[in-house]
Design an enzyme around this catalytic site. Structure first.
Site, PDB file in Angstrom:
ATOM      1  N   LYS A 122       1.893   3.408   6.645  1.00  0.00           N
ATOM      2  CA  LYS A 122       1.867   4.589   5.782  1.00  0.00           C
ATOM      3  C   LYS A 122       2.799   5.625   6.386  1.00  0.00           C
ATOM      4  O   LYS A 122       2.792   5.835   7.604  1.00  0.00           O
ATOM      5  CB  LYS A 122       0.431   5.120   5.729  1.00  0.00           C
ATOM      6  CG  LYS A 122       0.221   6.281   4.774  1.00  0.00           C
ATOM      7  CD  LYS A 122      -1.234   6.710   4.803  1.00  0.00           C
ATOM      8  CE  LYS A 122      -1.560   7.739   3.742  1.00  0.00           C
ATOM      9  NZ  LYS A 122      -2.995   8.069   3.718  1.00  0.00           N
TER      10      LYS A 122
ATOM     11  N   SER B 187      -4.923   8.018  -0.907  1.00  0.00           N
ATOM     12  CA  SER B 187      -3.515   8.332  -0.751  1.00  0.00           C
ATOM     13  C   SER B 187      -2.688   7.198  -0.142  1.00  0.00           C
ATOM     14  O   SER B 187      -1.471   7.225  -0.256  1.00  0.00           O
ATOM     15  CB  SER B 187      -3.365   9.584   0.113  1.00  0.00           C
ATOM     16  OG  SER B 187      -3.862   9.325   1.414  1.00  0.00           O
TER      17      SER B 187
ATOM     18  N   SER C 292      -9.076   7.405   1.518  1.00  0.00           N
ATOM     19  CA  SER C 292      -7.666   7.052   1.271  1.00  0.00           C
ATOM     20  C   SER C 292      -7.220   5.671   1.751  1.00  0.00           C
ATOM     21  O   SER C 292      -6.109   5.250   1.447  1.00  0.00           O
ATOM     22  CB  SER C 292      -6.748   8.104   1.897  1.00  0.00           C
ATOM     23  OG  SER C 292      -6.701   9.234   1.080  1.00  0.00           O
TER      24      SER C 292
END
Lengths: 494, 95
Positions: free
Chosen positions: A78, A153, A177
């Site tokens: 990420k 996310s 997330s």
């Protein structure tokens, strides 16, 4: 077995057996990224050259007989994790050209274990969102249905996994997330206990809630990555100085024992969760089916109560924006990132830099957080929220006196349509209801695929456990995965 | 709690933001909605509940005060938008 569908363990066996090289694996994945990702948008930055170089290096070491758990395994990160020499944007225009001088501890650990970093995945800007639509660069599409969001996310990491564009990935979880995008994309996601994984080099959103964790093809891969990434780091004062158990062998010994079952394990079902408004019937049906599968394996189900559930979302959306408003003050155009050049003075430079660099959701949360922390409102908002937080922790402590794990859906609905909730932040916030309590209490939570909606979208099953007690959670997740044997893959028509 | 356009502008100033004029009304509406929802915290019975500022072990983390090699200004300032040798450059602060 197709290269892009391999788990870490399958790739490990092929690599060590000499049937496949890391370079083959990386080439296959880079080829898929080239073909698929201009549409899916899972990556912000693909480090093709760096990945090829690391793969060649790994192949030499494997050929020389070296054996390491992640040697030659392509992993996506990420884009909130600092990577030395590879830009780290946090999904924000304000860091569009930020190239860190150091690796986050977790990145260094992965590299030391031989992993090949293939690229940096898309996210809601600074991890603020549940759909990856708040990225400052582009949206990410759900590989199961390109009109739907992948969740967020960590939507880029989950989508890259589902579409076979990496072998494993890391995400971060502040209110769900990791688990929610894993659920929406039909992959496994684990948020470890707060403090298990060092946050050094993870760009902070809400420091007291953020935690790094694996997004993988199966539960065993999650355990394998946990063995590598967990551990105390003196550079993160909130990193826990506790021993890391061998998660992998806990699953392996469970699996090798043919008579093994989950007999004796007690699972709590929070009554407040099952009466949540807007719980999709398909999600409820998939949850109930998975619950029965666990019961068949000997898990005893009991009803428990988490009385603060009704206040959890409200408390979370005070605490997270409050911490964010403080954490994000550092992006002021002085030390790194974007600077607006048309400012008249220093204060004007701060303002123009932030407002041109940050997207709408980030500015909304900074304003909400600043308001909640301002004189006159501090006690009513932040003060109360932190007291509710300790009550949430107490609710869980009480519950874990009666049960070993707590089970629930991951999200009230399967992946929603792109654009559906964009103008309604509050509705978007409420979708975090099942996941954010574990962040508030610092507990681990796992999302395991458990079925599909009538429209063919994946649905995840959440298993929570007590602090620093991930093993029962992994065993139950593994038991569920083994019994369900979900092998459907997204149909990618390009 | 409802907040006005003026409130948004004032809080934005405190947070050193200059919210786009077109967004201010929208933010006032959206943040008012969020705050109205958050106001349900007033109904929570928090008497006797302690403050919980984090999920980490509630102990002080100490280390020996030993000098270590630092990365040095070239590394530290390498991402600076504007620098003059070993210094960050910002717009003039005093007249």
């Amino acid at each position: 077995m197709k290269l892009h569908e391999m788990t870490i363990q399958q790739a490990r066996a092929e690599l060590d057996g000499g049937a496949v090289t890391s370079a083959d694996l990386v080439d296959e994945l880079l080829g898929r990224i080239e073909r698929l990702d201009s549409d899916l948008g899972a990556y912000i930055t693909v480090d093709a050259e760096g990945a090829k170089r690391s793969a060649r290096e790994a192949d030499k070491r494997i050929a020389a007989g070296e054996r390491l758990p992640l040697l030659g395994i392509p992993i996506a990160l990420k884009d909130l994790l600092c990577t030395r020499g590879v830009r780290t944007t946090c999904g924000s225009k304000i860091l569009e050209n930020f190239v860190p001088e150091y690796d986050a501890t977790v990145v260094k650990i992965l590299k030391d274990a031989g992993a090949v970093i293939i690229g940096k995945t898309n996210l809601d800007e600074f991890a603020m969102g549940s759909s990856t639509e708040n990225s400052g660069f582009h949206i990410t599409r759900n590989p199961w249905n390109r009109d739907c969001v992948p969740g967020g996310s960590s939507g880029g990491s989950a989508a890259a996994m589902a579409a076979g564009m990496c072998t494993a990935a890391l995400g971060t979880d502040t209110g769900g997330s990791i688990r929610q995008p894993a659920s929406h994309c039909g992959v496994v996601g684990l948020k470890p206990t707060y403090g298990r994984v060092s946050r050094f080099g993870l760009v902070s959103y809400a420091s007291s809630l953020d935690q790094i964790g694996p997004i993988t093809r199966d539960v065993t891969d999650a355990a394998l990555l946990m063995n590598v990434i967990c551990g105390h780091d003196p550079r993160d004062s909130t990193s826990a100085d506790v021993d890391t158990p061998d998660f992998m062998s806990a699953i392996q010994s469970f699996d090798q024992d043919k008579s093994s079952s989950l007999k004796g394990m007690k699972a709590g079902i929070p009554k407040e969760f099952m009466s949540v408004k807007g719980l999709d019937p398909d999600v409820e049906a998939a949850f109930n089916n998975a619950r029965k599968v666990l019961e068949d394996q000997g898990v005893e189900m009991i009803e428990i109560s988490l009385p603060q559930t009704d206040y959890a979302v409200a408390a979370y959306y005070v605490i997270a924006p409050s911490e964010a408003s403080s954490n994000l003050a550092r992006f002021d155009g002085v030390r790194y990132g974007f600077r607006d050049r048309n400012a008249s003075d220093l204060i004007d430079m701060y303002k123009k830099t932030k407002s041109r660099g940050f997207g709408a959701e980030v500015q909304r949360r900074i304003i909400t957080g600043t308001y909640a922390l301002s004189a006159g409102y501090y006690d009513a908002y932040y003060g109360r929220a932190t007291r509710v937080r300790s009550m949430i922790r107490e609710d869980f402590s009480k519950a874990f006196k009666e049960c070993d794990i707590i089970i629930s859906p991951v999200a009230p609905t399967p992946a929603f349509r792109i654009g559906e909730n964009v103008d309604d932040p509050l509705t978007m916030y409420l979708t975090d209801i099942f996941t954010l309590s574990t962040n508030m209490a610092g507990l681990p939570g796992l999302s395991v695929p458990c079925g599909f909606s009538s429209e063919g979208l994946p649905i995840g099953f959440q298993i929570m456990a007590d602090r620093f007690n991930e093993i029962p959670l992994l065993k139950a997740g593994y038991g569920l995965e083994r019994a369900l044997e979900i092998s459907v893959k997204p149909q990618l028509i390009y | 709690m409802k907040i006005s356009r003026k409130d948004v502008e004032y809080i934005a100033h405190l947070a050193r933001l200059e919210v786009d004029d077109l967004l201010v009304d929208k933010f006032a509406d959206q943040i008012s909605n969020i705050l109205e929802y958050i106001d349900k915290l007033k109904d929570a019975d928090v008497s006797g509940a302690e403050l919980m500022s984090g999920a980490a072990f509630q102990n002080n983390v100490m280390r020996e005060d030993i000098v270590k090699v630092s990365p040095g200004p070239d590394v530290t300032l390498s991402d600076a938008p504007e620098r003059d040798e070993d210094f960050y450059v910002v717009p003039r602060v005093v007249g």
